[in-house]
Write a protein that holds these residues in place. Structure first.
Motif, PDB file in Angstrom:
ATOM      1  N   GLN A   1       0.670  -1.418  -0.283  1.00 17.44           N
ATOM      2  CA  GLN A   1       0.606   0.175   0.200  1.00 17.44           C
ATOM      3  C   GLN A   1       1.220   1.308  -0.116  1.00 17.44           C
ATOM      4  N   ILE A   2       1.882   1.468  -0.895  1.00 20.55           N
ATOM      5  CA  ILE A   2       2.440   2.430  -1.256  1.00 20.55           C
ATOM      6  C   ILE A   2       2.911   2.748  -2.339  1.00 20.55           C
ATOM      7  N   CYS A   3       3.802   3.844  -2.846  1.00 22.48           N
ATOM      8  CA  CYS A   3       4.392   4.215  -4.342  1.00 22.48           C
ATOM      9  C   CYS A   3       5.958   4.288  -3.760  1.00 22.48           C
ATOM     10  N   GLN A   4       6.619   3.185  -4.711  1.00 19.76           N
ATOM     11  CA  GLN A   4       7.685   3.136  -4.188  1.00 19.76           C
ATOM     12  C   GLN A   4       8.578   2.976  -5.724  1.00 19.76           C
ATOM     13  N   ALA A   5      10.237   3.646  -5.589  1.00 21.39           N
ATOM     14  CA  ALA A   5      10.819   2.564  -7.019  1.00 21.39           C
ATOM     15  C   ALA A   5      10.633   0.965  -6.278  1.00 21.39           C
ATOM     16  N   PRO A   6      10.177   0.037  -6.824  1.00 20.79           N
ATOM     17  CA  PRO A   6      10.628  -1.002  -6.525  1.00 20.79           C
ATOM     18  C   PRO A   6      12.228  -1.539  -6.415  1.00 20.79           C
ATOM     19  N   ILE A   7      12.088  -2.265  -5.097  1.00 21.32           N
ATOM     20  CA  ILE A   7      13.069  -2.929  -4.676  1.00 21.32           C
ATOM     21  C   ILE A   7      13.650  -4.317  -5.306  1.00 21.32           C
ATOM     22  N   ARG A   8      14.700  -4.030  -6.438  1.00 21.04           N
ATOM     23  CA  ARG A   8      14.835  -5.399  -7.274  1.00 21.04           C
ATOM     24  C   ARG A   8      15.994  -4.432  -7.841  1.00 21.04           C
TER      25      ARG A   8
ATOM     26  N   THR B   1      23.229  10.800  13.483  1.00 20.30           N
ATOM     27  CA  THR B   1      22.862   8.988  11.722  1.00 20.30           C
ATOM     28  C   THR B   1      23.317   8.141  11.755  1.00 20.30           C
ATOM     29  N   THR B   2      24.040   7.509  12.764  1.00 18.82           N
ATOM     30  CA  THR B   2      24.523   6.195  13.115  1.00 18.82           C
ATOM     31  C   THR B   2      22.703   5.558  12.878  1.00 18.82           C
ATOM     32  N   ILE B   3      22.065   6.731  13.713  1.00 16.69           N
ATOM     33  CA  ILE B   3      20.743   5.881  14.570  1.00 16.69           C
ATOM     34  C   ILE B   3      20.028   5.351  12.718  1.00 16.69           C
ATOM     35  N   LEU B   4      20.331   6.689  12.171  1.00 11.11           N
ATOM     36  CA  LEU B   4      19.605   6.762  10.779  1.00 11.11           C
ATOM     37  C   LEU B   4      19.328   5.570  10.214  1.00 11.11           C
ATOM     38  N   ILE B   5      20.879   4.846   9.988  1.00  6.86           N
ATOM     39  CA  ILE B   5      21.365   4.336   9.041  1.00  6.86           C
ATOM     40  C   ILE B   5      21.008   3.093   9.721  1.00  6.86           C
ATOM     41  N   VAL B   6      21.215   2.192  11.169  1.00  7.70           N
ATOM     42  CA  VAL B   6      21.418   1.454  11.509  1.00  7.70           C
ATOM     43  C   VAL B   6      19.623   0.674  11.538  1.00  7.70           C
ATOM     44  N   LEU B   7      18.510   1.809  11.552  1.00 13.66           N
ATOM     45  CA  LEU B   7      17.418   1.535  11.775  1.00 13.66           C
ATOM     46  C   LEU B   7      17.057   1.653   9.655  1.00 13.66           C
ATOM     47  N   GLY B   8      18.058   1.937   9.479  1.00 11.25           N
ATOM     48  CA  GLY B   8      18.427   1.903   7.832  1.00 11.25           C
ATOM     49  C   GLY B   8      18.174  -0.036   6.940  1.00 11.25           C
ATOM     50  N   LEU B   9      18.489   0.282   8.088  1.00 11.21           N
ATOM     51  CA  LEU B   9      19.365  -1.266   7.413  1.00 11.21           C
ATOM     52  C   LEU B   9      18.769  -2.575   7.015  1.00 11.21           C
TER      53      LEU B   9
ATOM     54  N   LEU C   1      20.017  -5.294  -1.410  1.00 12.69           N
ATOM     55  CA  LEU C   1      21.121  -6.783  -1.386  1.00 12.69           C
ATOM     56  C   LEU C   1      20.425  -7.505  -1.309  1.00 12.69           C
ATOM     57  N   MET C   2      19.177  -8.493  -1.132  1.00 13.32           N
ATOM     58  CA  MET C   2      18.547  -9.402  -1.127  1.00 13.32           C
ATOM     59  C   MET C   2      18.479  -9.624  -3.105  1.00 13.32           C
ATOM     60  N   SER C   3      17.756  -8.493  -2.541  1.00  7.43           N
ATOM     61  CA  SER C   3      17.118  -8.500  -4.042  1.00  7.43           C
ATOM     62  C   SER C   3      18.092  -8.764  -5.468  1.00  7.43           C
ATOM     63  N   ILE C   4      18.992  -8.741  -5.284  1.00  7.36           N
ATOM     64  CA  ILE C   4      20.316  -9.363  -6.049  1.00  7.36           C
ATOM     65  C   ILE C   4      20.866 -10.834  -6.270  1.00  7.36           C
TER      66      ILE C   4
END
Length: 298
Positions: A155-162, A223-231, A238-241
């Motif tokens: 239920q969102i518009c985004q660039a697909p993860i692939r 900003t590290t908080i952003l990075i960690v929780l954005g993992l 990476l999985m999509s590859i």
């Protein structure tokens, strides 16, 4: 298909984005209303608070749209779906570079204190404007090339993860470049301060340099908080590859993104001394007024 955890997670995201908006508004009001906060560094922090506020408002719009569709158990793309995604991408770029502007200003004041031009309010305003222009231009092609699509399961518009140019472009522009710049500034400032400690330099100069280094370290921590929780988002890329990613990847990733935004605003509020001082001043005034009122009634 609606899963049992969708609605609770939507509500959690709603609470996080609402809290972020409240904290960001409080910070902006304190910066604007208190004379002690009307400095160039606080102007840069105010710019960060504004970007966080817009990010949170955009995220709130995402959540309300998702929650509404989930409650109605429908899959529906409204007219603003793609535009919300574009604003989200653009303002995230501005937000990440707002931290770089803070770090760069503090680096310049320590390393090149005699170059007053870099410290001028007008020059910093120019840099702020340029980052906003860059953020909104760099993702403008996404509105016209079909990179942003509606994902019904999430239920969102985004660039697909692939594996595609679009998703690696997103990762590179949103996260890799801003964080590389910030860490380079931080490491260079650390090295400069260490060199100062080895030389014969006045205590006041070293003290100021260490104070600015501490502030940059706080920025890096935030900003590290952003990075960690954005993992999770990065992991899905990476999985999509190599394999198929979970169907509800965006729902999972954005839970962490919204939590990280709230954590960042809390961190920004508690580590910015002028904001903390202004907030304590207001609380003390309110407490004093209450005590006086109680004494009068008594």
């Amino acid at each position: 298909m609606l899963e049992s955890w969708h609605i609770p997670m939507d509500i959690l995201r709603l609470l996080c984005t609402t809290m972020t908006i409240i904290i960001a508004l409080i910070c902006l009001i304190l910066i604007i209303s208190h004379r002690e906060c009307r400095t160039v560094p606080m102007m840069l922090i105010g710019n960060t608070c504004l970007t966080e506020l817009i990010c949170a408002c955009t995220a709130l719009s995402f959540v309300v749209f998702t929650l509404t569709n989930d409650l109605k158990q429908i899959q529906y793309e409204d007219s603003l779906c793609m535009f919300r995604a574009y604003i989200n991408y653009a303002i995230t770029v501005v937000q990440n570079h707002s931290y770089n502007l803070q770090a760069l200003y503090r680096y310049m004041t320590v390393v090149y204190p005699s170059r007053r031009f870099w410290q001028l309010r007008k020059f910093q305003v120019l840099l702020i404007v340029l980052t906003w222009i860059f953020g909104f231009i760099v993702f403008l092609p996404f509105l016209f090339t079909g990179y942003i699509i509606y994902n019904a399961e999430n239920q969102i518009c985004q660039a697909p993860i692939r594996p595609s140019f679009a998703i690696f472009y997103v990762a590179f522009i949103l996260y890799m470049i801003p964080n590389m710049i910030l860490n380079i500034i931080y490491l260079k400032l650390v090295r400069f301060v260490r060199q100062m400690n080895r030389r014969v330099v006045s205590v006041g100069v070293v003290s100021r340099a260490e104070r600015e280094l501490k502030m940059v370290k706080n920025i890096v921590t935030i900003t590290t908080i952003l990075i960690v929780l954005g993992l999770p988002y990065a992991i899905f890329i990476l999985m999509s590859i190599f394999t198929t990613i979970p169907k509800y990847h965006f729902r999972i990733a954005f839970i962490f993104v919204d939590i990280s935004t709230t954590a960042v605003m809390i961190g920004l509020f508690t580590t910015t001394d002028p904001i903390v001082t202004a907030a304590k001043g207001i609380l003390n005034s309110l407490w004093s007024s209450r005590q006086i009122g109680s004494d009068v009634i008594g």
